[in-house]
Design an enzyme around this catalytic site. Sequence first.
Site, PDB file in Angstrom:
ATOM      1  N   GLU A  66       0.977  -1.173  -0.196  1.00  0.00           N
ATOM      2  CA  GLU A  66       0.138   0.043  -0.112  1.00  0.00           C
ATOM      3  C   GLU A  66       0.859   1.199   0.070  1.00  0.00           C
ATOM      4  O   GLU A  66       1.685   1.452   0.567  1.00  0.00           O
ATOM      5  CB  GLU A  66      -0.962  -0.467   1.211  1.00  0.00           C
ATOM      6  CG  GLU A  66      -1.731   1.481   1.388  1.00  0.00           C
ATOM      7  CD  GLU A  66      -2.781   1.519   0.428  1.00  0.00           C
ATOM      8  OE1 GLU A  66      -4.159   0.413   0.032  1.00  0.00           O
ATOM      9  OE2 GLU A  66      -2.597   2.706  -0.455  1.00  0.00           O
ATOM     10  N   LEU A 116      -0.285   4.759   0.622  1.00  0.00           N
ATOM     11  CA  LEU A 116      -1.495   5.348   0.512  1.00  0.00           C
ATOM     12  C   LEU A 116      -0.175   7.115   1.530  1.00  0.00           C
ATOM     13  O   LEU A 116       0.677   6.195   2.768  1.00  0.00           O
ATOM     14  CB  LEU A 116      -2.798   5.278   1.596  1.00  0.00           C
ATOM     15  CG  LEU A 116      -2.043   4.823   2.516  1.00  0.00           C
ATOM     16  CD1 LEU A 116      -2.111   5.565   4.348  1.00  0.00           C
ATOM     17  CD2 LEU A 116      -3.818   3.918   3.102  1.00  0.00           C
ATOM     18  N   ASN A 164      10.005   3.571  -0.799  1.00  0.00           N
ATOM     19  CA  ASN A 164       9.991   4.764   0.400  1.00  0.00           C
ATOM     20  C   ASN A 164      11.265   4.865   0.847  1.00  0.00           C
ATOM     21  O   ASN A 164      11.886   6.041   1.331  1.00  0.00           O
ATOM     22  CB  ASN A 164       9.213   3.851   1.295  1.00  0.00           C
ATOM     23  CG  ASN A 164       8.360   4.242   1.862  1.00  0.00           C
ATOM     24  OD1 ASN A 164       7.363   4.498   1.173  1.00  0.00           O
ATOM     25  ND2 ASN A 164       6.793   4.037   3.355  1.00  0.00           N
ATOM     26  N   LEU A 220      11.374  17.382  -2.518  1.00  0.00           N
ATOM     27  CA  LEU A 220      12.307  18.125  -2.673  1.00  0.00           C
ATOM     28  C   LEU A 220      12.131  19.454  -2.112  1.00  0.00           C
ATOM     29  O   LEU A 220      13.278  20.869  -1.489  1.00  0.00           O
ATOM     30  CB  LEU A 220      12.965  19.109  -4.368  1.00  0.00           C
ATOM     31  CG  LEU A 220      13.134  18.291  -4.783  1.00  0.00           C
ATOM     32  CD1 LEU A 220      14.149  18.944  -6.578  1.00  0.00           C
ATOM     33  CD2 LEU A 220      14.960  17.707  -4.207  1.00  0.00           C
ATOM     34  N   CYS A 246       6.327   5.841   8.893  1.00  0.00           N
ATOM     35  CA  CYS A 246       7.015   4.937   8.128  1.00  0.00           C
ATOM     36  C   CYS A 246       8.334   5.218   7.980  1.00  0.00           C
ATOM     37  O   CYS A 246       8.423   4.524   7.602  1.00  0.00           O
ATOM     38  CB  CYS A 246       5.788   4.760   6.608  1.00  0.00           C
ATOM     39  SG  CYS A 246       4.222   4.722   6.832  1.00  0.00           S
ATOM     40  N   ARG A 263       3.953  10.421  15.550  1.00  0.00           N
ATOM     41  CA  ARG A 263       4.401   9.448  16.140  1.00  0.00           C
ATOM     42  C   ARG A 263       6.066   9.985  15.043  1.00  0.00           C
ATOM     43  O   ARG A 263       5.746  10.467  13.505  1.00  0.00           O
ATOM     44  CB  ARG A 263       4.345   8.161  14.826  1.00  0.00           C
ATOM     45  CG  ARG A 263       3.395   7.557  15.645  1.00  0.00           C
ATOM     46  CD  ARG A 263       3.425   6.091  14.825  1.00  0.00           C
ATOM     47  NE  ARG A 263       1.992   6.317  13.713  1.00  0.00           N
ATOM     48  CZ  ARG A 263       2.330   5.829  12.545  1.00  0.00           C
ATOM     49  NH1 ARG A 263       2.064   3.998  12.862  1.00  0.00           N
ATOM     50  NH2 ARG A 263       1.207   5.718  11.731  1.00  0.00           N
TER      51      ARG A 263
HETATM   52  C1  UDX Z   1       4.975   8.383   3.161  1.00  0.00           C
HETATM   53  C2  UDX Z   1       4.989   7.800   1.539  1.00  0.00           C
HETATM   54  O1  UDX Z   1       4.819   8.702   1.267  1.00  0.00           O
HETATM   55  C3  UDX Z   1       4.066   6.659   1.271  1.00  0.00           C
HETATM   56  O2  UDX Z   1       3.483   6.164   0.139  1.00  0.00           O
HETATM   57  C4  UDX Z   1       3.684   5.139   2.467  1.00  0.00           C
HETATM   58  O3  UDX Z   1       2.228   4.150   1.728  1.00  0.00           O
HETATM   59  C5  UDX Z   1       4.338   5.708   3.825  1.00  0.00           C
HETATM   60  O4  UDX Z   1       4.814   7.029   3.657  1.00  0.00           O
HETATM   61  P1  UDX Z   1       3.493   9.455   4.899  1.00  0.00           P
HETATM   62  O5  UDX Z   1       4.187   8.930   6.050  1.00  0.00           O
HETATM   63  O6  UDX Z   1       1.900  10.019   5.489  1.00  0.00           O
HETATM   64  O7  UDX Z   1       3.719   8.841   3.356  1.00  0.00           O
HETATM   65  O8  UDX Z   1       3.845  10.938   4.704  1.00  0.00           O
HETATM   66  P2  UDX Z   1       4.796  11.375   3.508  1.00  0.00           P
HETATM   67  O9  UDX Z   1       4.112  12.602   2.441  1.00  0.00           O
HETATM   68  O10 UDX Z   1       5.869  11.130   2.212  1.00  0.00           O
HETATM   69  O11 UDX Z   1       5.806  12.196   4.546  1.00  0.00           O
HETATM   70  C6  UDX Z   1       7.457  11.955   5.106  1.00  0.00           C
HETATM   71  C7  UDX Z   1       7.720  13.247   6.139  1.00  0.00           C
HETATM   72  O12 UDX Z   1       9.084  13.949   4.862  1.00  0.00           O
HETATM   73  C8  UDX Z   1       6.872  13.873   6.239  1.00  0.00           C
HETATM   74  O13 UDX Z   1       7.594  14.617   8.143  1.00  0.00           O
HETATM   75  C9  UDX Z   1       7.004  15.587   5.420  1.00  0.00           C
HETATM   76  O14 UDX Z   1       7.703  16.317   6.590  1.00  0.00           O
HETATM   77  C10 UDX Z   1       9.055  15.144   5.079  1.00  0.00           C
HETATM   78  N1  UDX Z   1       9.023  15.416   3.974  1.00  0.00           N
HETATM   79  C11 UDX Z   1       8.238  15.350   2.869  1.00  0.00           C
HETATM   80  C12 UDX Z   1       9.620  16.380   3.727  1.00  0.00           C
HETATM   81  O15 UDX Z   1      10.178  16.756   5.087  1.00  0.00           O
HETATM   82  N2  UDX Z   1      10.077  16.936   2.385  1.00  0.00           N
HETATM   83  C13 UDX Z   1       9.273  17.492   1.167  1.00  0.00           C
HETATM   84  O16 UDX Z   1       9.584  17.213  -0.078  1.00  0.00           O
HETATM   85  C14 UDX Z   1       8.142  15.799   1.766  1.00  0.00           C
END
Ligand code: UDX
Length: 446
Positions: free
Chosen positions: A159, A161, A219, A261, A271, A341
């Site tokens: 998944e 999401l 990831n 970026l 995750c 988390r």
């Molecule tokens: C992530 C993956 O994107 C998703 O596909 C997977 O299923 C689960 O893990 P999620 O944990 O919901 O999803 O968050 P995501 O939007 O990926 O952001 C992760 C972290 O990266 C956040 O703390 C966000 O603030 C940070 N981030 C994201 C940055 O610091 N810079 C960015 O450019 C993008």
Amino acid sequence: MALKITVIGTGYLGATHAAAMAELGFEVLGLDIDPDKIALLQRGEVPMYEPGLEDLLRRHVAGIEGSSGRLRFTTSWEEVGAFGDVHFVCVNTPQKHGEYACDMSYVDAAFEALAPQLHGPALVVGKSTVPVGSAARLAERLAKLAPAGEQVELAWNPEFLREGFAVDDTLHPDRIVVGVASERAEELLREVYATPIAEGSPFVVADFPTAELVKTAANSFLATKISFINAMAEVCEAAGGDVVKLAEAIGHDERIGRKFLRAGIGFGGGCLPKDIRAFMARAGELGADQALTFLREVDSINMRRRGHMVELAREAVGGSFLGKVVTVLGATFKPDSDDVRDSPALNVAGQIHLQGGQVTVYDPKGMDNARRLFPTLNYAPTALEAVRGAHVVLHLTEWREFRELDPARLADVAAEPRILDGRNALDAELWRKAGWTYRALGRPNA
Ligand code: UDX
């Protein structure tokens, strides 16, 4: 006859998947071992903040006025076994305490409880993020434990999401990846996902190990992209460059792309951090640890961001936090979620508190969860209240609400109008015009 679907585990992933399956027209039965969670879901309430999920749920949960009635919940494995043609396993796989590896105990427990209840043909589909090799092992367990024997099969369907977009990502996935061992399993999954496939979602068929690896590889790539731009932010700070401009400029190259970026205090959540660690641990077991040593660097660049933010804040208040009031805007690991988390924002808040600062936190949705995790921090009911008396304000989660704040009003109540933007998301000019000293990670001080 339409397939009957069960969803085991009703966290972010499971609750969303169950509601989405009902939306696609299937009869769905969700199971969780937590009776309180089940009671809540049965009333059409969601145990976390996820935009659109409660509406979707209420459209289908049986017993709610005007619902399709296609979605029900239970704590009974027997009921689940008797009900489903396809069983999705959506339980969580956290990091093990004290080590990098993934804790498979919830997945294992789910299979051990489900398998003995399978008396007829069934497809069990793993959705949890697991170390590569788990599917092959679990297929053997199923064959051994399920009374229906060979009529029970396993598939793996990772998944992707994102929290905050869970409903949309589940109903309209950008790809569907299935690890299967037979054509029958593939056909069943094509039937389950017929609607998104017809809408154009690519359907990628792979073997077990590849399907498992797709998730951890995706990831790892995302984490690497974020740490890459954060490494560039470090160099920009040393050289007087502007990482936001740099990201924009390299992002125009289609091969690089602009997404993911955003330089700042780095990634957190349930995750990315644990997935890259579990991936390193698994590669080590397989004798391929050298292939992933770069992820150690990705992890340490990321963790360094939090320390750097603390240093900048300490510098901003004159070298020591003692007797200083520090406001932290944002507690969740990302906006549009109440998930704290491994949140970089709370981690920074906690470090400053431990160094003697008086930290006040405000977050639009994460207050309850933050309070549970860090009960010793102060919590304010609004951003304005949080900023009252502040010697420095840290913007650490990029909620829209924070971009829409009126910097002039906040300047009136702050002790010192000084803001550090840990997410490079505020309008620097706007804040400076209102009298604030604005500083962001990886950008020159104006
Ligand atoms: C992530 C993956 O994107 C998703 O596909 C997977 O299923 C689960 O893990 P999620 O944990 O919901 O999803 O968050 P995501 O939007 O990926 O952001 C992760 C972290 O990266 C956040 O703390 C966000 O603030 C940070 N981030 C994201 C940055 O610091 N810079 C960015 O450019 C993008």
